[in-house]
Design a protein around this motif. Structure first.
Motif, PDB file in Angstrom:
ATOM      1  N   GLU A  14       0.830  -1.190   0.000  1.00 40.65           N
ATOM      2  CA  GLU A  14       0.000   0.000   0.000  1.00 40.65           C
ATOM      3  C   GLU A  14       0.867   1.242   0.000  1.00 40.65           C
ATOM      4  OE1 GLU A  14      -3.831  -1.768   2.478  1.00 40.65           O
ATOM      5  OE2 GLU A  14      -2.434  -0.386   3.430  1.00 40.65           O
ATOM      6  N   LYS A  15       0.372   2.255  -0.613  1.00 43.52           N
ATOM      7  CA  LYS A  15       1.078   3.529  -0.657  1.00 43.52           C
ATOM      8  C   LYS A  15       1.453   3.957   0.753  1.00 43.52           C
ATOM      9  CE  LYS A  15       0.275   8.370  -1.918  1.00 43.52           C
ATOM     10  NZ  LYS A  15      -0.705   9.329  -2.492  1.00 43.52           N
ATOM     11  N   GLY A  16       2.713   4.382   0.891  1.00 40.23           N
ATOM     12  CA  GLY A  16       3.189   4.852   2.183  1.00 40.23           C
ATOM     13  C   GLY A  16       3.941   3.816   2.993  1.00 40.23           C
ATOM     14  N   LYS A  17       3.814   2.548   2.604  1.00 39.78           N
ATOM     15  CA  LYS A  17       4.533   1.501   3.330  1.00 39.78           C
ATOM     16  C   LYS A  17       5.966   1.383   2.810  1.00 39.78           C
ATOM     17  CE  LYS A  17       1.108  -0.083   5.894  1.00 39.78           C
ATOM     18  NZ  LYS A  17       0.412  -1.320   5.575  1.00 39.78           N
ATOM     19  N   ASP A  18       6.832   0.801   3.645  1.00 37.57           N
ATOM     20  CA  ASP A  18       8.209   0.536   3.234  1.00 37.57           C
ATOM     21  C   ASP A  18       8.307  -0.888   2.686  1.00 37.57           C
ATOM     22  OD1 ASP A  18       9.775   2.227   6.104  1.00 37.57           O
ATOM     23  OD2 ASP A  18       8.577   2.994   4.426  1.00 37.57           O
ATOM     24  N   VAL A  19       9.207  -1.065   1.711  1.00 37.28           N
ATOM     25  CA  VAL A  19       9.440  -2.410   1.175  1.00 37.28           C
ATOM     26  C   VAL A  19      10.929  -2.681   1.084  1.00 37.28           C
ATOM     27  CG1 VAL A  19       7.288  -2.521  -0.155  1.00 37.28           C
ATOM     28  CG2 VAL A  19       9.373  -1.635  -1.234  1.00 37.28           C
ATOM     29  N   GLU A  20      11.278  -3.966   1.197  1.00 34.92           N
ATOM     30  CA  GLU A  20      12.661  -4.402   1.030  1.00 34.92           C
ATOM     31  C   GLU A  20      12.714  -5.464  -0.041  1.00 34.92           C
ATOM     32  OE1 GLU A  20      14.802  -3.790   5.395  1.00 34.92           O
ATOM     33  OE2 GLU A  20      14.475  -5.809   4.589  1.00 34.92           O
ATOM     34  N   LEU A  21      13.609  -5.263  -0.976  1.00 34.90           N
ATOM     35  CA  LEU A  21      13.810  -6.216  -2.056  1.00 34.90           C
ATOM     36  C   LEU A  21      15.207  -6.805  -1.917  1.00 34.90           C
ATOM     37  CD1 LEU A  21      12.417  -4.024  -4.991  1.00 34.90           C
ATOM     38  CD2 LEU A  21      11.142  -5.395  -3.334  1.00 34.90           C
ATOM     39  N   ARG A  22      15.299  -8.116  -2.122  1.00 38.39           N
ATOM     40  CA  ARG A  22      16.566  -8.790  -1.865  1.00 38.39           C
ATOM     41  C   ARG A  22      17.167  -9.347  -3.145  1.00 38.39           C
ATOM     42  NH1 ARG A  22      18.826 -12.421   2.561  1.00 38.39           N
ATOM     43  NH2 ARG A  22      19.995 -14.021   1.439  1.00 38.39           N
ATOM     44  N   CYS A  23      18.476  -9.323  -3.219  1.00 40.53           N
ATOM     45  CA  CYS A  23      19.195  -9.877  -4.369  1.00 40.53           C
ATOM     46  C   CYS A  23      20.348 -10.740  -3.866  1.00 40.53           C
ATOM     47  CB  CYS A  23      19.733  -8.762  -5.262  1.00 40.53           C
ATOM     48  SG  CYS A  23      20.818  -9.353  -6.592  1.00 40.53           S
ATOM     49  N   ASP A  24      20.385 -11.972  -4.357  1.00 38.94           N
ATOM     50  CA  ASP A  24      21.516 -12.864  -4.088  1.00 38.94           C
ATOM     51  C   ASP A  24      22.310 -13.025  -5.375  1.00 38.94           C
ATOM     52  OD1 ASP A  24      19.399 -13.920  -1.926  1.00 38.94           O
ATOM     53  OD2 ASP A  24      21.429 -14.472  -1.313  1.00 38.94           O
ATOM     54  N   PRO A  25      23.498 -12.450  -5.435  1.00 42.84           N
ATOM     55  CA  PRO A  25      24.258 -12.527  -6.685  1.00 42.84           C
ATOM     56  C   PRO A  25      24.900 -13.895  -6.856  1.00 42.84           C
ATOM     57  CG  PRO A  25      25.569 -11.459  -5.006  1.00 42.84           C
ATOM     58  CD  PRO A  25      24.218 -11.720  -4.393  1.00 42.84           C
TER      59      PRO A  25
END
Lengths: 118, 109
Positions: A14-25
């Motif tokens: 939802e608008k206003g929330k924080d998100v974390e995206l993860r990357c494993d190289p």
């Protein structure tokens, strides 16, 4: 060996929330890149890591975006106070920076995280 | 940074040879030319890279004229599975490559 992996594959927030995206190289790859791709558009560069340091943050669109990389491996892209215009596919790529020469290194991309901000 | 220009879209038919040309008039001495391919819902993948003349691999050929101001990616005998977006990148290892909008190739039966 295993390729670049990203999680989650899809994220609805939802608008206003924080998100974390993860990357494993890919194991052993020293360079890591984050890109953003909006529907029907090309790839927009966000940030680049060499080891744990980020010599090029020029593409981060605002101070709501930040990224870190720990142990020269996993990276997390954080978007604070998400906005609808943040909706896009976030792609991560890694490469092995060979020493010497001017030849660019091949980037290996993950499948991306599709972020939808409602 | 060297700016690249390539067609937004192209159409072809199965079995034909497809040539996608990329213009890069201000290419620098140390710059290489790299092509990536992106299928729907996937990240791009490397196809071919060259500095001058001709490079060929199992997927494609890359033709670069002597002045290096353009390059042509050649896909022999395309199939439906070659439908994808093709990106032309110009640069050296000291700069993060810039992906433009690419060329959307549609291969028809």
């Amino acid at each position: 060996g295993a390729g670049v992996s990203q999680s989650p594959s899809n994220k609805v927030t939802e608008k206003g929330k924080d998100v974390e995206l993860r990357c494993d190289p890919i194991s052993g790859h020293t360079a890591l890149y984050w890109y953003r791709q909006s529907l029907g558009q090309g790839l927009e560069f966000l940030i680049y890591f060499q080891g744990n340091s980020a010599p090029d943050k020029s593409g981060l669109p605002s101070d709501r975006f930040s990224a870190e990389r720990t142990g020269g491996s996993v990276s997390t892209l954080t978007i604070q106070r998400t906005q609808q215009e943040d909706s896009a596919v976030y792609l991560c790529a890694s490469s092995f920076l060979a020493s010497g020469g001017a030849r660019p290194d091949t980037q290996y991309f993950g499948p991306g995280t599709r972020l939808t901000v409602l | 940074l060297a700016k690249t220009t390539q067609p937004i879209s192209m159409d072809s038919y199965e079995g034909q040879e497809v040539n996608i040309t990329c213009s890069h008039n201000n290419i620098a001495t140390n710059d290489y030319i790299t092509w990536y391919q992106q299928f729907p819902s996937q990240g791009p993948r490397f196809i071919i890279q060259g500095y001058k003349t001709k490079v060929t691999n199992e997927v494609a050929s890359l033709f670069i004229p002597a002045d290096r101001k353009s390059s042509t990616l050649s896909l022999p005998r395309v199939s439906l599975s070659d439908t994808a977006v093709y990106y032309c990148l110009v640069g050296d290892r000291d700069r993060v490559p810039t992906f433009g909008r690419g060329t959307s190739l549609i291969v028809h039966p």
